[in-house]
Scaffold this motif. Structure first.
Motif, PDB file in Angstrom:
ATOM      1  N   ASN A   1     -16.568  69.027  71.152  1.00 40.21           N
ATOM      2  CA  ASN A   1     -16.005  69.926  72.150  1.00 40.21           C
ATOM      3  C   ASN A   1     -14.544  69.576  72.400  1.00 40.21           C
ATOM      4  O   ASN A   1     -14.154  68.408  72.313  1.00 40.21           O
ATOM      5  CB  ASN A   1     -16.774  69.824  73.466  1.00 40.21           C
ATOM      6  CG  ASN A   1     -18.183  70.339  73.358  1.00 40.21           C
ATOM      7  OD1 ASN A   1     -18.519  71.104  72.463  1.00 40.21           O
ATOM      8  ND2 ASN A   1     -19.039  69.927  74.278  1.00 40.21           N
ATOM      9  N   ARG A   2     -13.750  70.574  72.736  1.00 43.45           N
ATOM     10  CA  ARG A   2     -12.331  70.384  73.057  1.00 43.45           C
ATOM     11  C   ARG A   2     -12.076  70.967  74.441  1.00 43.45           C
ATOM     12  O   ARG A   2     -12.761  71.874  74.886  1.00 43.45           O
ATOM     13  CB  ARG A   2     -11.431  71.089  72.041  1.00 43.45           C
ATOM     14  CG  ARG A   2     -11.685  70.718  70.622  1.00 43.45           C
ATOM     15  CD  ARG A   2     -11.367  69.276  70.350  1.00 43.45           C
ATOM     16  NE  ARG A   2     -11.662  68.983  68.951  1.00 43.45           N
ATOM     17  CZ  ARG A   2     -11.131  68.010  68.285  1.00 43.45           C
ATOM     18  NH1 ARG A   2     -10.277  67.199  68.873  1.00 43.45           N
ATOM     19  NH2 ARG A   2     -11.453  67.798  67.038  1.00 43.45           N
ATOM     20  N   ILE A   3     -11.033  70.457  75.110  1.00 40.71           N
ATOM     21  CA  ILE A   3     -10.694  70.948  76.441  1.00 40.71           C
ATOM     22  C   ILE A   3      -9.246  71.431  76.430  1.00 40.71           C
ATOM     23  O   ILE A   3      -8.380  70.792  75.860  1.00 40.71           O
ATOM     24  CB  ILE A   3     -10.953  69.873  77.525  1.00 40.71           C
ATOM     25  CG1 ILE A   3     -11.017  70.458  78.919  1.00 40.71           C
ATOM     26  CG2 ILE A   3      -9.956  68.757  77.462  1.00 40.71           C
ATOM     27  CD1 ILE A   3     -12.334  71.027  79.290  1.00 40.71           C
ATOM     28  N   GLU A   4      -9.030  72.579  77.044  1.00 38.36           N
ATOM     29  CA  GLU A   4      -7.704  73.196  77.108  1.00 38.36           C
ATOM     30  C   GLU A   4      -7.266  73.331  78.564  1.00 38.36           C
ATOM     31  O   GLU A   4      -8.032  73.764  79.413  1.00 38.36           O
ATOM     32  CB  GLU A   4      -7.775  74.591  76.470  1.00 38.36           C
ATOM     33  CG  GLU A   4      -6.514  75.392  76.592  1.00 38.36           C
ATOM     34  CD  GLU A   4      -6.700  76.856  76.207  1.00 38.36           C
ATOM     35  OE1 GLU A   4      -5.694  77.583  76.237  1.00 38.36           O
ATOM     36  OE2 GLU A   4      -7.833  77.286  75.895  1.00 38.36           O
ATOM     37  N   LEU A   5      -6.031  72.961  78.845  1.00 44.11           N
ATOM     38  CA  LEU A   5      -5.408  73.246  80.137  1.00 44.11           C
ATOM     39  C   LEU A   5      -4.801  74.629  80.000  1.00 44.11           C
ATOM     40  O   LEU A   5      -4.047  74.888  79.053  1.00 44.11           O
ATOM     41  CB  LEU A   5      -4.289  72.248  80.454  1.00 44.11           C
ATOM     42  CG  LEU A   5      -4.677  70.884  81.001  1.00 44.11           C
ATOM     43  CD1 LEU A   5      -5.506  70.094  80.025  1.00 44.11           C
ATOM     44  CD2 LEU A   5      -3.438  70.129  81.393  1.00 44.11           C
TER      45      LEU A   5
END
Length: 194
Positions: free
Chosen positions: A61-65
């Motif tokens: 999983n990746r997280i984006e601001l």
């Protein structure tokens, strides 16, 4: 001034502010946002959110601001910096070592330690999102990444945030004259003491 998690009652304000600032609200969920709030007046000054991109079986999983915005009357007071800091801290607490941003204003975020990522090096979900953002904002959108431990904020932003006050760009209070009423000659249903 402080930054807190958004609440359900913030949803209408968030949608209005997102529209006012011309930001995208893809997959909008108010609970994903944080909001900067003035302690004295309770006025909301800025916001941002984390967007989770679930990876396939072989990909993490990746997280984006994303959706980072500051109302015009609150700019240059460290509000955006503290929103970004809160988002990075939240991502770190959720176990992410790297956060990503897709932005048309990379110079703002590089001052905190974000570094440019070549389009080919972006994870697939973020590469697809980059295409979406370029369609929405134009071709100048680039990808940035930050190792959460590398986040840096200058003391200048901390001091500005501590003493933040809105500038004169705030909408004026409405008066009777705005509605075509002459307050000197109008009659009132209730005695106003005039």
């Amino acid at each position: 001034m402080y930054v807190r998690d958004a609440k359900n009652r913030d949803e209408a304000w968030l949608l209005d502010a997102i529209e006012q600032l011309g930001l995208d609200d893809v997959a909008f969920r108010s609970r994903d946002y944080v909001i900067a709030v003035d302690e004295e007046s309770g006025d909301r000054a800025g916001f941002g959110r984390l967007r989770l991109h679930r990876g396939d079986e072989d990909e993490e999983n990746r997280i984006e601001l994303t959706g980072i915005g500051v109302l015009p009357e609150w700019r240059d007071h460290g509000v955006g910096a503290h929103v970004v800091e809160r988002l990075v801290d939240t991502a770190a607490a959720d176990g992410f070592e790297t956060v990503y941003v897709l932005t048309d204003q990379p110079e703002y975020l590089t001052q905190f330690g974000f570094e440019r990522v070549d389009t080919g090096d972006l994870p697939p979900a973020l590469s697809d999102r980059l295409t979406e953002k370029r369609e929405f904002l134009g071709g100048g959108v680039v990808g940035l990444e930050l190792t959460v431990d590398a986040f840096e904020m200058s003391d200048r932003f901390r001091r500005a945030f501590k003493n933040a006050e809105p500038t004169g760009d705030k909408e004026p209070e409405e008066s009777a004259e705005d509605f075509g009423i002459d307050p000197d000659s109008a009659t009132y249903k209730y005695d106003t003491g005039r």
